[in-house]
Design a protein around this motif. Structure first.
Motif, short mmCIF file in Angstrom:
data_model
loop_
_atom_site.label_atom_id
_atom_site.label_comp_id
_atom_site.label_asym_id
_atom_site.label_seq_id
_atom_site.Cartn_x
_atom_site.Cartn_y
_atom_site.Cartn_z
N UNK B 261 0.65 -1.18 -0.16
CA UNK B 261 0.07 0.15 -0.01
C UNK B 261 0.81 1.22 0.03
N UNK B 262 1.86 1.21 0.80
CA UNK B 262 2.77 2.27 0.96
C UNK B 262 3.61 2.46 -0.26
N UNK B 263 4.01 1.58 -0.98
CA UNK B 263 4.84 1.59 -2.34
C UNK B 263 3.67 2.19 -3.41
N UNK B 264 2.58 1.90 -3.42
CA UNK B 264 1.33 2.17 -4.62
C UNK B 264 1.20 3.61 -4.25
N UNK B 265 1.35 4.29 -3.14
CA UNK B 265 0.94 5.55 -2.76
C UNK B 265 2.15 6.45 -2.89
N UNK B 266 3.53 5.70 -2.93
CA UNK B 266 4.46 6.65 -2.90
C UNK B 266 5.50 7.23 -4.17
#
Lengths: 440, 309
Positions: B261-266
């Motif tokens: 999730x963090x990767x997708x949003x960063x």
């Protein structure tokens, strides 16, 4: 008072003012809390009633249409009400038909009921009021509101709302106002306290220090307060008083020095049996007394007076005390600290109060022993002279008497001679002649 | 009395105002159920987080838009549309991606997608269903003019189809499984539009403490993965599904692990966030459909949250 309150007023007052301000604010806060609690309860009950009255209708409509999904939507939608803790719609078969959380759907109400707190469970044992009445009440000693209603056909709606949060929110909302309300008088009180501290109490402390110094004998102490307020006036008056006291003190010191170096002893007695000594000048030591022995009462003055003089002195004193005059002089013998008798000339004056009662007997004592001895010696010498004179007078009288007899004899002879026509044989002085003629 | 005085003193003191529980609005989509599980199993502090289960996407959007909820779970396209409408929000996590759980079901006699020509199709127009229907129409070779679109919120899907108000419905799990059990026919599902329907967690921009939300999600998902059977028994209640059916329904989506999730949003240096890249076709489509007025400001939208504590 000073012993009871350990902190100086210049510190106490600012804190006292600030403390009182805080106390007043706390009281207001407590009062507001009560008002808010009542208002929040009233408002929340009304809000709950307003909302649930609408939901009652919606639920009855959807239940009538057997649209259970919509019924559940209505119940779950209640979850958006922040203060709402539970909402259950219990079907006639005793199962939960709708709830805030879908995992409670289909669960027997008895199961959920058994998980509730005893107080809430007990409150929910009461049946719901008949439709369309909505019953909302606050649980005793609790911050829970419980709403119950009958939803036709045969369903029971239970909603539990928590008053604690709206009350806390209301109080939090009011806090800034309250803080403002509290802060203003607090700052005002603090400012006033600081102003008082700076402008008044610090100077008052200075005045107090000057008075303390004066009290301990520092007659050079002055307040030297600036300004033109009452305290400054007080300071000026104090400084004047200190100046006067200093002058008087110098004067007293001079007097004391004079007395100290004079043969006079200053003394004050109390009007009490034995005439206890209240004050005596230091030079009493010359008479061999320890000043403290007299002041402490170890030595009673009356005991020092010669027993032969005491009755007369006592009577005399009582006479003066009772009838005056208030100034008198007495002479008596006093046994000094060396055990010798001294002749004392006691110049006394009485101080009376408004009622005329003697409150103090003051006197100046003068040792007249030497004078008295000289007086006695003089009296003896005079007596001796008188006696000698009398003897001389007696001698002279005898001589004169004989001379006078001779003169009278000569005069008689002269008169006889004259009577005989003869010249008087004796020349006699005229006065003597006359005297001799006048005498019998 | 003493308590009141204490309250009064606290009022005068510096006690913090009480922090109300954060309200997370979500609908019945099973992809959000880790939140429901976390609350049901006491994995979250109810004083800090309240999961409010609403019956439709539209209702949760309304709650979020109207400040009745501080956070909401919704599909990415719904979030983009809300932001485009002027609702301030931040996407702090990607929760799941639909892989068959969104679907179009029709009356049994309609056997082919083209069979819906001239039929009434129920759809929650303000939500992801509109996008699904758009894909379906393209897939079936139909146009919007070929069908009669009826706006129906999710809470009414089952009733609308079973009651004959519509011939087909665009819906999602668990309603999909329930309708299948009732004999309705599956015409289309999100397996045909992979990596398109993302579910995201959105919060108000002023809401900075996202840790409790992310922690609840992580706790719920961990619990679900650790004991799916037991979790299914809990979560199936009220859905009309059995635990087995519920577990089968879960196959129609893929949960996004927090790290992903963090990767997708960063966004990385010079490169857009992966979610932005993947969402470009949807954005184009939404713009084309007139559901978006302008391209999203991704920089302002994406704010990967951290659990922190």
């Amino acid at each position: 008072m000073r012993g009871a309150w350990p902190w100086p007023m210049r510190w106490t007052l600012p804190f006292l003012l600030a403390g009182l301000s805080l106390l007043a604010s706390a009281w207001i806060a407590w009062f507001q809390h009560r008002e808010y609690a009542e208002a929040v309860e009233r408002e929340e009950i009304q809000r709950l009633k307003d909302r649930l009255t609408i939901e009652q209708t919606r639920l009855e409509v959807q239940l009538g249409q057997r649209n259970l999904a919509q019924v559940r939507a209505i119940l779950s939608g209640l979850g958006l009400r922040r203060h709402l803790q539970h909402a259950w719609l219990i079907a006639p078969d005793g199962q939960v038909a709708a709830a805030l959380s879908r995992i409670e759907i289909g669960v027997p109400w008895s199961t959920i009921h058994s998980r509730l707190t005893p107080q809430l469970a007990q409150a929910l044992e009461a049946p719901a009021p008949p439709a369309p009445i909505l019953h909302v009440r606050r649980l005793a000693e609790s911050e829970l509101l419980v709403a119950q209603a009958t939803i036709r056909p045969g369903h029971r709606l239970i909603v539990v709302s928590d008053l604690a949060l709206p009350l806390a929110e209301r109080l939090a909302g009011a806090r800034s106002i309250l803080l403002t309300q509290s802060l203003a008088p607090f700052l005002l009180a603090l400012t006033l306290g600081i102003l008082l501290h700076g402008l008044w109490l610090r100077r008052a402390a200075r005045l107090a220090r000057a008075a303390e110094a004066l009290g301990t004998g520092d007659f050079s102490s002055r307040a030297a307060l600036s300004g033109s307020d009452e305290l400054a006036h007080l300071g000026v008056a104090f400084d004047r008083m200190a100046e006067r006291i200093a002058t008087q003190h110098t004067h007293i010191l001079r007097l004391a020095s004079l007395i100290e170096h004079s043969p006079l002893v200053a003394i004050v007695w109390r009007n009490a049996p034995g005439w206890p000594v209240e004050f005596v000048s230091d030079n009493i030591s010359r008479w061999g007394f320890e000043k403290q022995d007299l002041l402490s009462g170890r030595l009673q003055y009356a005991d020092l007076i010669h027993p032969d003089d005491l009755p007369a002195i006592t009577a005399d004193v009582e006479q003066h005390l009772a009838h005056g005059p208030d100034r008198y002089v007495q002479t008596y013998r006093l046994r000094d600290g060396f055990g010798h008798w001294r002749w004392i000339e006691d110049h006394t004056w009485l101080l009376r109060d408004e009622s005329g009662a003697v409150v103090s007997i003051q006197g100046v004592l003068l040792d007249i022993s030497a004078h008295r001895e000289a007086e006695v010696a003089l009296r003896l010498k005079t007596q001796e002279l008188i006696e000698r004179n009398a003897e001389l007078e007696r001698f002279a009288q005898a001589t004169i008497d004989r001379e006078l007899q001779m003169l009278r004899l000569k005069q008689e002879i002269n008169e006889l001679s004259l009577a005989l026509g003869r010249a008087p044989p004796y020349r006699l002085p005229e006065a003597a002649d006359h005297e001799a003629g006048a005498s019998p | 009395m003493r308590k009141a005085w204490l309250v009064a003193l606290l009022l005068l003191g510096c006690a913090s105002p009480p922090e109300p529980a954060l309200r997370l609005a979500l609908n019945a989509w099973i992809g959000y159920d880790p939140f429901v599980l976390a609350q049901a199993w006491g994995l979250t502090d109810p004083r800090r987080l309240r999961v409010v289960e609403l019956v439709s996407n539209s209702e949760s959007q309304r709650a979020f838009a109207n400040d009745s909820a501080e956070a909401a779970a919704m599909t990415l396209d719904e979030a983009l549309r809300l932001a485009d409408a002027g609702v301030p929000l931040r996407i702090i996590a990607v929760l799941d991606v639909s892989d068959g759980a969104d679907a179009i079901l029709a009356r049994p006699e309609i056997t082919t997608p083209s069979g819906l020509k001239g039929r009434r199709i129920g759809v929650e127009t303000s939500a992801v269903g509109h996008l699904v229907l758009s894909h379906f129409l393209a897939h079936a070779g139909l146009s919007w003019a070929d069908v009669d679109v009826v706006a129906i919120e999710a809470g009414q899907h089952q009733a609308a189809l079973t009651g004959g108000r519509v011939d087909a419905i665009v819906t999602f799990e668990p309603i999909k499984s329930m309708l299948l059990r009732h004999g309705f026919r599956l015409l289309y599902d999100s397996r045909a539009m992979p990596e398109t329907i993302f579910d995201v967690l959105v919060v108000r921009p002023e809401f900075s403490d996202t840790s409790r939300l992310l922690a609840a999600w992580r706790e719920g998902m961990t619990a679900l993965m650790h004991d799916p059977r037991k979790a299914a028994e809990t979560l199936a209640r009220g859905t009309g599904l059995s635990a087995e059916e519920y577990l089968a329904a879960l196959q129609g989506l893929r949960f996004i692990p927090p790290a992903e999730s963090v990767r997708l949003l960063t966004a990385s240096a010079g490169r857009a966030a992966p979610l932005e890249t993947r969402a470009q076709p949807i954005v184009k489509e939404l713009l084309a459909l007139g559901l978006l007025r302008q391209a999203p400001n991704w920089t302002a939208l994406l704010a990967p949250g951290k659990e922190g504590r």
